[in-house]
Design a protein around this motif. Structure first.
Motif, short mmCIF file in Angstrom:
data_model
loop_
_atom_site.label_atom_id
_atom_site.label_comp_id
_atom_site.label_asym_id
_atom_site.label_seq_id
_atom_site.Cartn_x
_atom_site.Cartn_y
_atom_site.Cartn_z
N ASP A 136 -66.06 -50.02 -3.32
CA ASP A 136 -65.09 -50.64 -4.23
C ASP A 136 -65.22 -52.16 -4.22
O ASP A 136 -65.16 -52.80 -5.27
CB ASP A 136 -63.65 -50.25 -3.85
N HIS A 137 -65.40 -52.74 -3.03
CA HIS A 137 -65.58 -54.20 -2.93
C HIS A 137 -66.87 -54.63 -3.62
O HIS A 137 -66.91 -55.67 -4.28
CB HIS A 137 -65.58 -54.66 -1.48
N PHE A 138 -67.93 -53.84 -3.47
CA PHE A 138 -69.21 -54.13 -4.10
C PHE A 138 -69.04 -54.19 -5.63
O PHE A 138 -69.48 -55.14 -6.27
CB PHE A 138 -70.24 -53.06 -3.71
N VAL A 139 -68.39 -53.19 -6.19
CA VAL A 139 -68.17 -53.14 -7.65
C VAL A 139 -67.28 -54.30 -8.09
O VAL A 139 -67.57 -54.99 -9.06
CB VAL A 139 -67.56 -51.78 -8.07
N LEU A 140 -66.19 -54.53 -7.36
CA LEU A 140 -65.25 -55.61 -7.70
C LEU A 140 -65.94 -56.97 -7.68
O LEU A 140 -65.82 -57.76 -8.62
CB LEU A 140 -64.07 -55.59 -6.72
N ASP A 141 -66.69 -57.24 -6.61
CA ASP A 141 -67.38 -58.54 -6.50
C ASP A 141 -68.42 -58.73 -7.59
O ASP A 141 -68.56 -59.81 -8.16
CB ASP A 141 -68.03 -58.68 -5.12
N ASN A 142 -69.17 -57.68 -7.91
CA ASN A 142 -70.17 -57.79 -8.97
C ASN A 142 -69.52 -58.01 -10.33
O ASN A 142 -70.03 -58.78 -11.15
CB ASN A 142 -71.07 -56.55 -9.01
N CYS A 143 -68.40 -57.34 -10.58
CA CYS A 143 -67.70 -57.55 -11.85
C CYS A 143 -67.18 -58.98 -11.96
O CYS A 143 -67.29 -59.61 -13.02
CB CYS A 143 -66.55 -56.55 -11.99
N LYS A 144 -66.64 -59.52 -10.87
CA LYS A 144 -66.18 -60.92 -10.88
C LYS A 144 -67.34 -61.86 -11.19
O LYS A 144 -67.20 -62.78 -11.98
CB LYS A 144 -65.58 -61.30 -9.53
N ASN A 145 -68.47 -61.62 -10.53
CA ASN A 145 -69.64 -62.47 -10.76
C ASN A 145 -70.09 -62.43 -12.21
O ASN A 145 -70.43 -63.45 -12.80
CB ASN A 145 -70.80 -62.07 -9.84
#
Length: 196
Positions: A136-145
């Motif tokens: 979930d953190h991986f997806v969230l961080d990539n979406c923010k980027n």
């Protein structure tokens, strides 16, 4: 991208018409809106209206963090409950709740192969069993980027392009001629036309 461009040009045309044929248009906000719309549609399968909350909150978060980074030299200052820090924490929580909603909508809506789908597949394929929070953190961080990096760079590049064309009438004429050649017959551009 074509739909977003048409919407943008139509809004400018209406403003020019409303003001009697000549209008001063401050394109900064228009370019941000345009790039946000294009990125949302291309990468996330949604329109700008759905992603607007995320864009606005990320932009505010970015501005607050930048302001503090330049004004504070005290180590650990970001952990103190100052007004700015509380606002940063609040915006961070809001963004962390909005992006998963877009991801969830995207999972339900379709399995169209776009950037978000590739991020989701990558997270799913690389994750170890029982490590859902890391995924979930991986997806969230990539979406923010994606939202921040592509949103800003696209808007700035488009603004500079328009400014340079406005300053150089010869370039403007060449670009106009090239576009007219590509769009003969009133057809909208596609990927093959843009490659030419």
């Amino acid at each position: 991208m074509v739909e977003s461009s048409i919407t943008l040009v139509n809004s400018w045309s209406e403003k020019i018409k409303k003001e009697g044929g000549v209008a001063e248009i401050k394109i900064d906000s228009h370019m941000r809106s345009f790039s946000g719309d294009v990125i949302s549609k291309a990468c996330f399968g949604s329109n700008y209206a759905k992603g607007q909350g995320i864009f606005l909150k990320l932009r505010a978060l970015q501005e607050l963090i930048s302001k503090i980074a330049f004004t504070s030299t005290i180590p650990g200052f970001r952990y103190l409950p100052t007004k700015s820090n509380r606002e940063i924490w609040k915006l961070g929580r809001e963004v962390q709740s909005l992006i998963p909603k877009v991801v969830k909508e995207r999972k339900v809506a379709t399995s169209k192969k776009d950037l978000l789908q590739m991020i989701l597949e990558g997270a799913k394929n690389s994750g170890e069993p029982g490590r859902g929070e890391v995924t979930d953190h991986f997806v969230l961080d990539n979406c923010k980027n994606i939202y921040l990096a592509r949103y800003e760079t696209t808007a700035i590049a488009a603004s500079w392009t328009l400014m340079l064309l406005a300053l150089n009438l010869e370039w403007q004429a060449k670009v106009r001629e090239e576009v007219m050649q590509l769009l003969r017959g009133g057809q909208y551009p596609d990927a093959d036309m843009i490659r030419r």
